[in-house]
Design an enzyme around this catalytic site. Structure first.
Site, short mmCIF file in Angstrom:
data_model
loop_
_atom_site.label_atom_id
_atom_site.label_comp_id
_atom_site.label_asym_id
_atom_site.label_seq_id
_atom_site.Cartn_x
_atom_site.Cartn_y
_atom_site.Cartn_z
N ARG A 102 0.85 -1.21 0.00
CA ARG A 102 0.00 0.00 0.00
C ARG A 102 0.87 1.24 0.00
O ARG A 102 0.66 2.17 -0.77
CB ARG A 102 -0.90 0.01 1.25
CG ARG A 102 -2.35 -0.39 1.00
CD ARG A 102 -3.27 0.02 2.13
NE ARG A 102 -2.72 -0.21 3.45
CZ ARG A 102 -2.78 -1.38 4.10
NH1 ARG A 102 -3.31 -2.42 3.51
NH2 ARG A 102 -2.27 -1.52 5.30
N ASP A 162 -0.50 11.88 9.42
CA ASP A 162 0.24 12.39 8.26
C ASP A 162 1.54 13.11 8.60
O ASP A 162 2.25 13.55 7.69
CB ASP A 162 -0.67 13.31 7.41
CG ASP A 162 -1.29 14.46 8.23
OD1 ASP A 162 -2.43 14.84 7.95
OD2 ASP A 162 -0.62 14.95 9.18
N HIS A 200 -3.55 8.60 17.06
CA HIS A 200 -3.76 7.46 16.14
C HIS A 200 -2.47 7.05 15.47
O HIS A 200 -2.49 6.31 14.50
CB HIS A 200 -4.81 7.82 15.07
CG HIS A 200 -6.19 7.98 15.66
ND1 HIS A 200 -7.19 8.66 15.02
CD2 HIS A 200 -6.70 7.60 16.85
CE1 HIS A 200 -8.28 8.65 15.78
NE2 HIS A 200 -8.00 8.02 16.90
N CYS A 244 7.22 -3.52 23.59
CA CYS A 244 7.84 -2.56 24.53
C CYS A 244 7.45 -1.11 24.23
O CYS A 244 7.85 -0.20 24.96
CB CYS A 244 9.37 -2.71 24.50
SG CYS A 244 10.15 -2.02 23.02
N CYS A 298 11.81 -5.78 16.81
CA CYS A 298 12.11 -4.52 17.52
C CYS A 298 13.62 -4.44 17.81
O CYS A 298 14.21 -5.39 18.35
CB CYS A 298 11.33 -4.49 18.84
SG CYS A 298 11.77 -3.11 19.91
N CYS A 316 13.83 -4.65 21.87
CA CYS A 316 13.51 -5.83 22.71
C CYS A 316 13.30 -7.09 21.88
O CYS A 316 13.03 -8.16 22.41
CB CYS A 316 12.22 -5.56 23.52
SG CYS A 316 10.70 -5.72 22.55
N1 APR Z 1 -11.09 23.15 7.19
C1 APR Z 1 -11.73 22.84 8.35
N2 APR Z 1 -12.49 21.73 8.49
C2 APR Z 1 -12.60 20.91 7.43
C3 APR Z 1 -11.96 21.18 6.18
C4 APR Z 1 -11.18 22.36 6.10
N3 APR Z 1 -10.54 22.70 4.96
N4 APR Z 1 -12.28 20.17 5.32
C5 APR Z 1 -13.07 19.31 6.00
N5 APR Z 1 -13.27 19.75 7.26
C6 APR Z 1 -14.01 19.12 8.34
C7 APR Z 1 -15.21 18.33 7.90
O1 APR Z 1 -16.36 19.17 7.94
C8 APR Z 1 -15.28 17.23 8.97
O2 APR Z 1 -16.15 17.59 10.03
O3 APR Z 1 -13.12 18.21 8.94
C9 APR Z 1 -13.87 17.12 9.50
C10 APR Z 1 -13.16 15.84 9.12
O4 APR Z 1 -13.85 14.79 9.77
P1 APR Z 1 -13.36 13.29 9.48
O5 APR Z 1 -13.14 13.10 8.04
O6 APR Z 1 -14.32 12.39 10.21
O7 APR Z 1 -11.93 13.20 10.16
P2 APR Z 1 -11.60 12.95 11.70
O8 APR Z 1 -12.60 13.64 12.56
O9 APR Z 1 -10.17 13.30 11.89
O10 APR Z 1 -11.78 11.36 11.83
C11 APR Z 1 -11.40 10.77 13.05
O11 APR Z 1 -11.74 8.59 12.10
O12 APR Z 1 -11.52 7.00 10.47
C12 APR Z 1 -10.98 7.48 11.63
O13 APR Z 1 -8.76 7.18 12.23
C13 APR Z 1 -9.57 7.97 11.41
O14 APR Z 1 -8.41 9.71 12.63
C14 APR Z 1 -9.59 9.40 11.90
C15 APR Z 1 -10.82 9.41 12.80
#
Ligand code: APR
Length: 262
Positions: free
Chosen positions: A75, A116, A131, A142, A160, A163
């Site tokens: 991936r 990221d 996360h 560990c 690791c 450990c």
């Molecule tokens: N500026 C501000 N807010 C934004 C923008 C932007 N340019 N673009 C999108 N958004 C908002 C959207 O309206 C949404 O409410 O960011 C939010 C993103 O929500 P998600 O996509 O659900 O992301 P997140 O809340 O980080 O998800 C949490 O879910 O799938 C798991 O592990 C994954 O860490 C992630 C967790």
């Protein structure tokens, strides 16, 4: 762009941040959208397009770690759109604004749900990656974390270096418990905060989504910067609707003005 209401809201939010004793932040995928990385939910979201992923990724990995590693490496090296965007992304104005707030001593800690690495590249140091981080591996025995680049990949799954235990990507898989150190640190930060800046998260995934609730329970202020309403919008002291890359730099300027004014 910003109407008059937004400008006065930004000033109100800036005054709250500037006068906070211990302001923290929680960020999600929305803060990285302007770096070209799609979010998960809402418009353009990966789950919106492809449906939520299976919730047993971690269990499947643990059942066959070698296969799990092979799939993960495929991936990472694939040129599918998401992998490419993750690899090419650079911090945007929002990440830089958060790092500036930290440098100015206004923001005491940031908890991010993003893997990221953009907050770190932007210069944020007081950071919990609840996360995990896609540029690191973590030993599940560990807890040792180190850059992917430092790992000896001659045998899969890699052992690791500290450990000899089982190493996996630092990214928390679905079904995987949040690493104890990250959980403890985010709980501790939430417990100390009298103000939380919530940026770019739909606030539906726990335990991260519980952090703003803890701050509200302690009587703290909540400032939200988001494109769409979330479960916290109606509880926000100030809710700033719009793009993080546009609003956060304005917020930083207003905080600087508020601090020089006092
Ligand atoms: N500026 C501000 N807010 C934004 C923008 C932007 N340019 N673009 C999108 N958004 C908002 C959207 O309206 C949404 O409410 O960011 C939010 C993103 O929500 P998600 O996509 O659900 O992301 P997140 O809340 O980080 O998800 C949490 O879910 O799938 C798991 O592990 C994954 O860490 C992630 C967790």
């Amino acid at each position: 762009m910003h109407g008059h209401a937004q400008t006065s809201d930004i000033r109100t939010a800036a005054n709250i941040l500037a006068s906070a004793r211990y302001a923290i932040a929680l960020t999600g995928a929305g803060i990285s959208v302007e770096s070209g990385i799609p979010p998960f939910r809402g418009e353009g979201g990966l789950w919106t397009k492809n449906g939520e992923p299976p919730m047993d990724g971690y269990q499947r990995f643990m059942a066959d770690p070698a296969e799990g590693w092979r799939q993960m490496l495929d991936r990472r090296n694939s040129d599918d759109e998401f992998s490419r965007k993750l690899a090419e992304a650079v911090p945007n104005e929002a990440h830089l604004a958060m790092a500036r707030l930290e440098r100015d001593g206004v923001l005491k800690h940031t908890v991010t749900q993003n893997i990221d690495n953009l907050h770190a590249i932007a210069g944020s140091v007081l950071l919990t990656e609840i996360h995990g981080n896609r540029t690191k591996v973590r030993c599940i025995d560990c807890g040792d974390r180190r850059p992917f680049a430092d790992i000896d990949m001659s045998s899969i799954p890699p052992a690791c270096a500290r450990c000899g235990g089982m190493v996996k990507t630092d990214v928390v898989m679905f079904g995987e418990p949040i690493p104890r150190d990250a959980l403890r640190e985010s709980d501790e930060q939430a417990g100390r905060a009298d103000c939380i800046l919530v940026v770019g998260t739909s606030a539906v995934v726990y335990p991260a989504a519980a952090i703003p609730e803890m701050v509200l329970q302690n009587g703290g202020a909540l400032i939200e910067v988001n494109m769409d309403p979330t479960p916290y919008t109606r509880h926000a002291t100030v809710a700033l609707h719009g793009r993080a890359g546009e609003i956060l730099p304005l917020l930083v300027d207003a905080v600087v003005a508020a601090r020089t004014a006092t």
